[in-house]
Each structure stands twice: as C-alpha cells, then as structure tokens.
Design an enzyme around this catalytic site. Structure first.
Site, PDB file in Angstrom:
ATOM      1  N   GLY A   3      -5.254   3.394  -7.861  1.00  0.00           N
ATOM      2  CA  GLY A   3      -5.502   3.617  -9.288  1.00  0.00           C
ATOM      3  C   GLY A   3      -4.659   4.717  -9.911  1.00  0.00           C
ATOM      4  N   ASP A  33     -10.556   4.100  -1.131  1.00  0.00           N
ATOM      5  CA  ASP A  33     -11.199   3.119  -0.254  1.00  0.00           C
ATOM      6  C   ASP A  33     -12.726   3.117  -0.402  1.00  0.00           C
ATOM      7  OD1 ASP A  33      -8.607   3.077   0.565  1.00  0.00           O
ATOM      8  OD2 ASP A  33      -9.072   3.029   2.694  1.00  0.00           O
ATOM      9  N   ASP A  40       0.822  -1.213   0.000  1.00  0.00           N
ATOM     10  CA  ASP A  40       0.000   0.000   0.000  1.00  0.00           C
ATOM     11  C   ASP A  40       0.860   1.270   0.000  1.00  0.00           C
ATOM     12  OD1 ASP A  40      -1.968   1.843   0.403  1.00  0.00           O
ATOM     13  OD2 ASP A  40      -2.857   0.852   2.141  1.00  0.00           O
TER      14      ASP A  40
END
Ligand code: GAL
Length: 692
Positions: free
Chosen positions: A476, A497, A417
């Site tokens: 993205g 999210d 992440d």
C-alpha cells in the site's frame, strides 16, 4: 492527593459506613467477607485475544522474564497488542493494581501501546501512549460494583509491530472469592449457514470475462448440481469452442468487441441458462481473481507436489464449481541465497541469465500443464529487487527474461513483491543491490521510485503472448491504488501482511474505505489473502479467528470486491471452512460485474454498515459488528444507505428471504453477534403488470 489516595480515603469512609450500618442491623460481615488478593496470573489467561503469539503467564509474549525499563517482575501477564482479556468480577473485586509497560525484549524496535482498564463497558483507567523504555506505570483502579472488567491494550496508533506488552504484578483485591472467571465474549461454536447446493443445475462464477486479442482463451463455465452435467454455449464468437463435458471454453479471439454468449448447464434434473459477457479488449481480471495461494499455509515449505495436491483438492472438494480458479505459488519456488535446506540451494540463474527453479520445482511447464488440465489457472511470485522477501532469487535486471519465461511455462498470474527493491533505489550510492539490507523498505514512499519497478515488469508482462494477471505487492505504499492501473496492475495490496487474528482482520478492514474509488473491473484493491481453515506459514493450525469473525472476514472481503485467495491447507478442509467458501450468493457479491467496492455508510456504536452497489440495481448491505456486545436493534435508516422505494431483503448467507421493506417507514430487526455479520441483499421491488 493522588487519585488512588482519594479512592482509598473514599473507600475507607464507605467501609466504615458499611460497618456502622451492619452493626445497626446486627449483620455479621467481617468474618465471612475477608479481603484477599487474587493474582491475575492465577486466572485462566487463555481466553485473551491478542495480535500475535499466545497469552503468557509470568513471562513476556516471547517467553522471557517480564521486564519493563530494566525492572524485572516475577508475576504478571505477557501479551501483544491488540490485546483483550475479559474478567467476570461480578461485583466482588474492590480494586485492580498492576504495573504496565512495553517489554524490553523488543529493543531496537519502535513499539507503542496504550493500556486501558474498562469496567462494564466504561473506561476506568488509561495509561496514555507508552513507548519502549518508559518506566512501568502504576495502574490502581477501584472496581466496587463492577461485574465485567476488560484489560485492553491498543496499538498506540502506529500499528501492532513489536507491541510486546506486560501487565506486571497484576492483582485484584477481592471479597469472598479466591478467583475469577475469564471469558471470551466471542463464541467458539462453529455453525453452518450456507445451504447445500440443490441437485438442479445452477450456473455460478463470474458473469463477465476479459481477454486480450490473440491471447489463449481459457475460461471455465461452472455450475453446481448433480453430475453428470453437460455444458453448451450459444453465440460463441468465432475462434472459441466449449468442451461439453468440462465446461471449458478455449480458443483465441482476434476481434476486439463485446460478445454476449448464452451458456447452459444440463443434468438429469433440468437445465439452467445464463448470459456470459466476453470482453475482448485491453483489460483482464474483470472480476476479482479467486483461487488459492501457498503462502499462508506452507510459506517456505512449498513444493510442486503440494501445488498439485492443492489443485486436486480444489477440484475434489467441489470448490472449482463455485468459481475458484487460480492456484498460485508464492515465494520459495526459486533458489535461496542462504537457506540451510539443500532443496532450496542451487544456481540462482543459468548461463544465459534464465531463472532456475529450485529442486522442488523441476518441471514448471509440466506443472502449469497439470493445473490447466484440471480446468484451473496457475500463478507464481517474484520481486523487483535482487531478492524476494524470503531471500530467494528476484527479478532485478532480468525482468524481460523472467516475464518471457513465465509466459513460456504457461503461467497466468504474477505476484510481484517489493521487498529488496529498497537495495536498488537511488539514494544508496555505491550500494551493491545484491547485499542483504535491512533497509529494504526505504524509498518505497517516493512516488517515482515506488512506481518504476512495477512499470518495468507490468510492461513486459503486457508484451507476452498470453494474459498474465499482474498482482502488485508493496503493502500500500505511495497510495498504490492511485497508480496501480498505470503499471498494468490488476490488483494491488493495500496493507501489510494479514495474520489469523481478529486485530489484524479488523485493522485491515477499517483501512479499506479510502481505496474504494479506485476499484473497477480489472483493478482491485487487495487487503491480502484469506485466513480461514488451516493456516500458519509453515506451521498450520486452525485459524484463530472465531466462526463469527470468519463470516465477517469473508463478508467484508466480498463487499470490498477484494481478490479472494484461500490461504489454507486444501488437503485439510473442514466442513465449516468449505461451507464458508461455497456460498454462491456471497461470492456473487464479490464477483459482481459492476466492480464497485463497498464502503461503510453508517456507524451505530461499533456496528458498521457497509454498502456495495450491484449491477442489477440491488445493493449488498453488511451489518458488521466490530464490538464485543451483541447488537439488537430495530433498523430504519434505509435512506442513509441510499435505499429508496420498496425492497426485498434477502439474507445471503442463509439464502433466505427476510422481509419486504418500504424505505420510508419500514423497520428491520437486526441481531448481530459480537464480531459477527448479517449480509443482506436489498433488491428493488419492480411493479408487476398482470395480464388477465
Ligand atoms: C511478503 C508478502 C507475503 C508473502 C511473503 C513471501 O512480503 O507480503 O504475502 O508473499 O512476502 O516471502
């Protein structure tokens, strides 16, 4: 003259005429039909839907006094885009007045929103896009004869972030009533569609499995039906064996190649068989990963204990028999830089730089062994930056070590992440990457900096002696779908999210089509995890999605060939949620070996029709109603969906044949509830040759 003045003049004329006619026919009106003010905040606001928080009476969404551009209002409705409140005025409201704007409580942010008043489905008034600091805009709308009013706030075109919106001083002028009913057009009644699995054995789960040569092979053959069940496999390549009790295939393959294996499941009622294609090559995750992740329910409260409980529940509820496989630990298994919770504090890394799990995760290898012992697989989480999104230790500067450690522990999946990687990238000269920066997203849109950290970790993962699914998480940026495969990514988030709101699911869904050409076996676009069941990021509550919205959510994610990661508390699975997650025909659409991502091929009003090609030549078609009115139509545009010839149509949620249709002149009656779905499979009818 302002519109409102024209309106007042017109309504004045109308009122005089009305009185003249009344007098003429000797009708008594004035005493019975007094005009009164009905305040919006006196109505039941709880039926409003909004992107975040709950509807507030006389307060902003965060609970402060309603304040727009420095002006405070005592009364009104505080909400958050995207927001919808429906009021049944039944022809008794003459007008609606309010002062609208963005609440000052989001100072420093860049919200934008548009306020709209609609009457019986038509826009009557729109504010235009409003920004923080814009003075309150006066809304004054005539409502004569209108039976349904909708107060809508859209996200203003830049996402919903910080769109705290106020309908201040909002009231109706009405005749003959003192209040109105509000309502939510989306039904709250849960209903069960998936039939119970039959007693007879039925093989489920993926029909293809990819493994790299030399990696431990771990694949569970799954089936529904009465237990005990015996599993067997024919033509298994050398090096593999199946456990007849559990269905687990283990071993190692050294030879590249495609192996067609016949698998069988037998119980007292009978025997089922099916082909399993094993691809020993470079690609893994040949169907979208399915499983569970801790974030959407536990967030920072995750622990090894909760992970074990979730794994046990996946087995106990029978979800394991439908192909659900991964148990993924999200953020907060590492130590944290500044948490007040002592169980999260401790050395971030050991003497040699090895990552140190926090005190809730004292035995990572043991935990992985436990999960594997149940026939499941296990995943975890890190960040390419020095810190994860939750402020725990990330992998920056330790990527090689971390990848090796994950493999040694026995992990099968890594979610990686972006978060604090913004501290590291070029362009912040002299910066200490370990500082806590608010610019954490900066630079993620430059292709080279966006790709680099994922390439580093992706390459190290590939060097490990086991297969580790690589889930790229950077929301993205930089069109990740175009380069995710080049960093060895198996799936990549395409969005920010998700939350358990209609607005979130809808907006994510509407943005998926552009990524579709990049989906294929081993590469999946990830619109984020499922928001069904008890979700809540450390504060679990039943998903705010209505039952129809949940059917639509699961249908769309299946059509999208998206990774399916359940995000709820597995120990509190209700019948509705379990039923939603155990429809093998729906799951089969998601897991189809062709690996195509469905796209929207036709829109009729707010009905969007999605199509996904399947390996056996059939097509999954989703009639998806994004609107608030029921769709009821006779459908005949089969050609627009690429259908030619004769088709058997099957309702996959209900697992029932619907009709046989000729694409040229056939008609299909389509009824779809608001925010609901009909998910059908169209299979070509092949001509049967009869032997007499
Ligand atoms: C976010 C990510 C979430 C979750 C969280 C953990 O950036 O999108 O899915 O992983 O970080 O802190």
């Amino acid at each position: 003259m302002f519109k409102s003045e024209i309106f007042r003049t017109l309504s004045g004329i109308r009122t005089s005429l009305f009185f003249a006619v009344s007098l003429l026919f000797n009708v008594e009106v004035s005493a019975q039909q007094p005009t009164q003010t009905v305040w919006l905040d006196d109505l039941d606001l709880s039926s409003a839907t909004q992107g975040y928080g709950v509807p507030k009476r006389n307060k902003s969404v965060d609970g402060h006094p309603l304040t727009i551009a420095g002006i405070t209002f005592a009364r009104g409705f505080g909400s958050h885009a995207a927001s919808l409140l429906t009021i049944l005025t039944e022809g008794k409201a003459k007008s609606f007045t309010a002062k609208v704007g963005i609440d000052d409580e989001v100072k420093g942010q860049k919200p934008a929103a548009e306020f709209i008043v609609a009457g019986d489905g038509k826009t009557l008034w729109a504010s235009g896009i409003m920004h923080l600091g814009d003075p309150p805009k006066l809304c004054n709308v005539a409502l004569d004869g209108i039976s349904r009013v909708e107060l809508i706030v859209t996200d203003g075109g830049n996402g919903e972030y910080y769109d705290h919106v106020d309908w201040a001083d909002a009231s109706f002028e009405a005749t003959g009533v003192t209040g109105f009913k509000t309502y939510n057009p989306i039904s709250s009644e849960p209903y069960i569609l998936t039939p119970k699995p039959a007693a007879f054995p039925k093989l489920t789960g993926a029909k293809v499995f990819g493994v790299r040569p030399g990696s431990p092979f771990l694949h569970l053959v799954t089936a529904t039906g009465d237990r005990p069940m015996k599993f067997s496999a024919y033509h298994l390549p050398k090096g593999l064996q199946i456990n007849s009790q559990t269905g687990q295939i283990t071993g190692v393959l050294t030879q590249l190649g495609t192996y067609m294996v016949l698998i069988k499941a037998k119980n007292a009622k009978g025997i089922a068989e099916r082909q399993l294609r094993i691809e020993c090559g470079n690609r893994i995750a040949l169907t979208p990963p399915m499983g569970w992740n801790s974030w959407n329910c536990f967030a920072q409260e995750v622990s090894a204990d909760k992970i074990k409980k979730a794994a046990n529940a996946l087995v106990k509820t029978g979800l394991i028999n439908h192909g659900w496989t991964y148990i993924n630990i999200d953020d907060f298994w590492e130590n944290n830089r500044n948490s007040k919770d002592s169980s999260l504090r401790g050395k971030l890394r050991g003497e040699t730089g090895d990552i140190v799990p926090n005190s809730r995760f004292i035995d990572m290898k043991g935990l992985a062994g436990y999960v594997h012992g149940l026939g499941l697989k296990i995943g975890l989480y890190s960040s390419p930056g020095p810190w994860t999104c939750g402020g725990c230790a990330g992998s920056y500067g330790h990527e090689r070590q971390d990848a090796a450690r994950y493999a040694e522990w026995g992990f099968d999946y890594l979610k990686y992440d972006w978060c604090s990687y913004g501290n590291v990238i070029d362009g912040l000269p002299g910066d200490d990457p370990y500082q806590i920066s608010s610019l954490s997203y900066k630079g993620g849109d430059k292709l080279t900096t966006a790709v680099k950290p994922f390439k580093i970790m992706g390459d190290y993962l590939r060097q490990q002696p086991r297969d580790i699914v690589f889930s790229v998480c950077q929301y993205g940026m930089s069109d990740v779908w175009k380069w995710g495969d080049s960093v060895n990514g198996n799936c990549w988030r395409t969005t920010n999210d998700i939350t358990d709101t209609w607005a979130s699911v809808k907006n994510i869904a509407l943005a998926q089509d552009r990524t579709a050409p990049y989906a294929r076996p081993g590469n999946w676009n990830d619109p984020d995890m499922l928001v069904v069941g008890q979700v809540g990021w450390g504060n679990p509550h039943p998903s705010k999605l209505k039952p129809d919205e949940q059917y639509l959510h699961i249908s769309l994610w299946s059509l999208f060939a998206a990774p399916l990661l359940i995000g709820c508390d597995m120990d509190r699975l209700d019948d509705f949620t379990l039923n939603l997650l155990t429809n093998d025909e729906v799951i089969e659409i998601n897991q189809d070996p062709l690996g195509k991502q469905g796209t929207c091929l036709q829109t009729i009003g707010e009905l969007r029709i999605y199509e996904k090609d399947l390996e056996d030549g059939s097509k999954a078609i989703g009639f998806c109603n994004f609107g608030i009115d029921r769709v009821d139509l006779s459908y005949q545009d089969f050609r627009k969906l690429g259908l030619q010839g004769r088709f058997n149509v099957r309702d996959v949620w209900r697992q029932k044949a619907v009709a046989t249709i000729e694409s040229q002149n056939g008609k299909l009656q389509i009824e779809v509830p608001p925010h609901g779905v009909l998910l059908y499979k169209f299979s070509p009818v092949t001509k049967l040759t009869h032997k007499y």
